[in-house]
Design an enzyme around this catalytic site. Structure first.
Site, PDB file in Angstrom:
ATOM      1  CE1 TYR A 142      43.017  -2.297  26.877  1.00  0.00           C
ATOM      2  CE2 TYR A 142      41.835  -2.883  28.867  1.00  0.00           C
ATOM      3  CZ  TYR A 142      42.385  -1.992  27.693  1.00  0.00           C
ATOM      4  OH  TYR A 142      42.015  -0.664  28.099  1.00  0.00           O
ATOM      5  CE  LYS A 193      49.743   2.860  13.732  1.00  0.00           C
ATOM      6  NZ  LYS A 193      50.434   3.986  12.876  1.00  0.00           N
ATOM      7  CG  ASP A 226      48.259   6.896  13.213  1.00  0.00           C
ATOM      8  OD1 ASP A 226      47.394   6.433  12.330  1.00  0.00           O
ATOM      9  OD2 ASP A 226      49.558   7.347  12.806  1.00  0.00           O
ATOM     10  CG  ASP A 250      40.975   2.352  27.262  1.00  0.00           C
ATOM     11  OD1 ASP A 250      39.915   2.605  27.876  1.00  0.00           O
ATOM     12  OD2 ASP A 250      42.317   2.641  27.642  1.00  0.00           O
ATOM     13  CG  ASP A 254      38.861   8.029  27.863  1.00  0.00           C
ATOM     14  OD1 ASP A 254      37.750   7.249  28.079  1.00  0.00           O
ATOM     15  OD2 ASP A 254      39.490   8.314  28.923  1.00  0.00           O
TER      16      ASP A 254
HETATM   17  C1  IPM Z   1      37.520   1.677  30.335  1.00  0.00           C
HETATM   18  C2  IPM Z   1      38.502   1.837  31.197  1.00  0.00           C
HETATM   19  C3  IPM Z   1      38.855   0.547  31.677  1.00  0.00           C
HETATM   20  C4  IPM Z   1      39.538  -0.054  30.539  1.00  0.00           C
HETATM   21  C5  IPM Z   1      39.717   0.203  32.941  1.00  0.00           C
HETATM   22  C6  IPM Z   1      38.903   0.639  34.345  1.00  0.00           C
HETATM   23  C7  IPM Z   1      40.126  -1.198  33.159  1.00  0.00           C
HETATM   24  O1  IPM Z   1      39.523   2.665  30.921  1.00  0.00           O
HETATM   25  O2  IPM Z   1      36.461   0.900  30.249  1.00  0.00           O
HETATM   26  O3  IPM Z   1      37.440   2.319  29.305  1.00  0.00           O
HETATM   27  O4  IPM Z   1      40.775   0.277  30.244  1.00  0.00           O
HETATM   28  O5  IPM Z   1      39.060  -0.880  29.655  1.00  0.00           O
HETATM   29 MG    MG Z   2      39.146   3.853  29.155  1.00  0.00          MG
END
Ligand code: IPM
Ligand code: MG
Length: 369
Positions: A142, A193, A226, A250, A254
């Protein structure tokens, strides 16, 4: 003692709508529990760009450094997609994380009993699930340099990002994970990884070092990221605390979020080093995004943002019992069958609105007294 201070940054899309419901909870604490927060509000993301030409004004950044905790809604929207990278709404959020040095991002994934049927996975796989992902938040790909889009030697272009981690960056987030594990089920799984990336080899070695020297009592395992993604949907209850880097965190968070039924349920805390008053630098935000497609329709689920405030009570203000009170209120409302649109299938009846959900949680808080 001074009142605890909060900076509220509602942001874009559904951010302001869900944050308005959090305000009700904050006010409830002033009215009913004698805990008055000094609240200030500011702009971040697209709305800050619209007003100031930057996704985060320096004054807002400075204010964020002063307060006890920042509460953020969400940033982004399609109208900002074509902006220069440095002006995109997301840069406002990334600047907050970086300049406040919020290196440990706590993303709990808990499956509320009332929602176990709603997950896309089988009920027995997710019922009772309670895991914590600790994502490194201020380094890795990042932020690594060099980065950019450059001309290449063949008349085309090359896009470059750099994955980079230092010993100190890995060790400090590993310590956060081990500390949390000690207060939970005493297990940490570290994901990288190491089979293809040198930074992954270093990650594995440094996490192991922190374990061996400082936390030998915690059970530590390592997994390729993975495989970790696969294990998260195969049998997520094998995990307690997962620690991983910024990008894998990240993606994996999710994935873990969906185990719980909806991204609209998941809070997060981003913590840094302790300030002079002993409280950690802290920012709390829902894991979900700005959902521009439903902004203004009353469909947004405010629970992730409300649970983020509960995390603030726990991690910034040492009010664990009050955090549990908010979490129980959410649980009760769900057990009563109240659902926003994201928690319903097409056949499931009528959803309640964002504000109705906030009001129901306040009513459940009243009932808890
Ligand atoms: C998160 C989001 C952020 C990230 C974006 C909005 C920059 O996806 O907080 O997970 O990638 O960290
Ligand atoms: Mg995210």
């Amino acid at each position: 003692m001074a009142n605890p201070s909060l900076l509220i940054l509602p942001g874009d899309g559904i951010g302001p709508e869900v944050m308005a419901e959090v305000r009700k909870i904050i006010n409830w604490y002033g009215a009913k529990r004698g805990v008055t927060f000094d609240v200030s509000e500011g702009l971040v993301g697209g709305c800050a760009y619209d007003k100031y030409g930057t996704p985060l004004h320096d004054d807002t950044m400075a204010r964020a450094q002063e307060v006890d905790a920042v509460l953020l809604g969400a940033v982004g929207g399609p109208q900002y997609d074509t902006l220069d990278f440095s002006l995109k709404p997301e840069r406002g959020l990334l600047r907050l994380r970086k300049e406040m040095d919020l290196y440990a991002n706590l993303r709990p994934a808990q499956c509320f009993d009332a929602l176990a049927d709603f997950s896309s996975l089988k009920k027995e796989v997710v019922a009772g699930l309670d895991i914590m992902i600790v994502r490194e938040l201020t380094s890795g790909v990042y932020f690594g340099e060099p980065r950019g889009i450059f001309p290449d030697n063949e008349g085309g272009r090359v896009g470059i990002n750099t994955q980079r981690y230092t010993t100190n960056e890995i060790r400090r987030v590993a310590r956060s994970a081990f500390e949390l594990a000690r207060r939970r089920n005493n297990k940490v799984c570290s994901m990288e990884k190491a089979n293809v990336m040198e930074s992954g080899v270093l990650w594995r070695e440094e996490v192991q070092w922190v374990h061996d020297h400082e936390y030998p009592d915690v059970a530590l395992s390592h997994m390729y990221a993975d495989n970790g993604a696969m294990q998260l949907v195969r049998w997520p209850k094998q995990f307690d605390v997962i620690v991983t880097d910024n990008l894998f965190g990240d993606v994996l968070s999710d994935c873990a979020a969906m185990l719980t039924g909806s991204l609209g349920m998941l809070p997060s805390a981003s913590l840094g080093a302790p300030m002079a008053n002993g409280r950690p630098k802290a920012l709390y935000e829902p894991v979900h995004g700005s959902a521009p497609d439903i902004a203004g329709t009353g469909k947004a689920n405010p629970i992730a943002c409300i649970l983020s405030f509960a995390m603030a009570l726990r991690y910034s203000f040492d009010m664990g019992a009050e955090a549990a009170r908010v979490e129980n209120a959410v649980q009760k409302v769900l057990a009563d069958g109240l659902r926003t649109a994201d928690l319903m299938g097409p056949q499931d009846g009528t959803p309640i609105s964002t504000t109705e959900m906030g009001d129901a949680i306040v009513a459940a808080l009243n009932a808890s007294l």
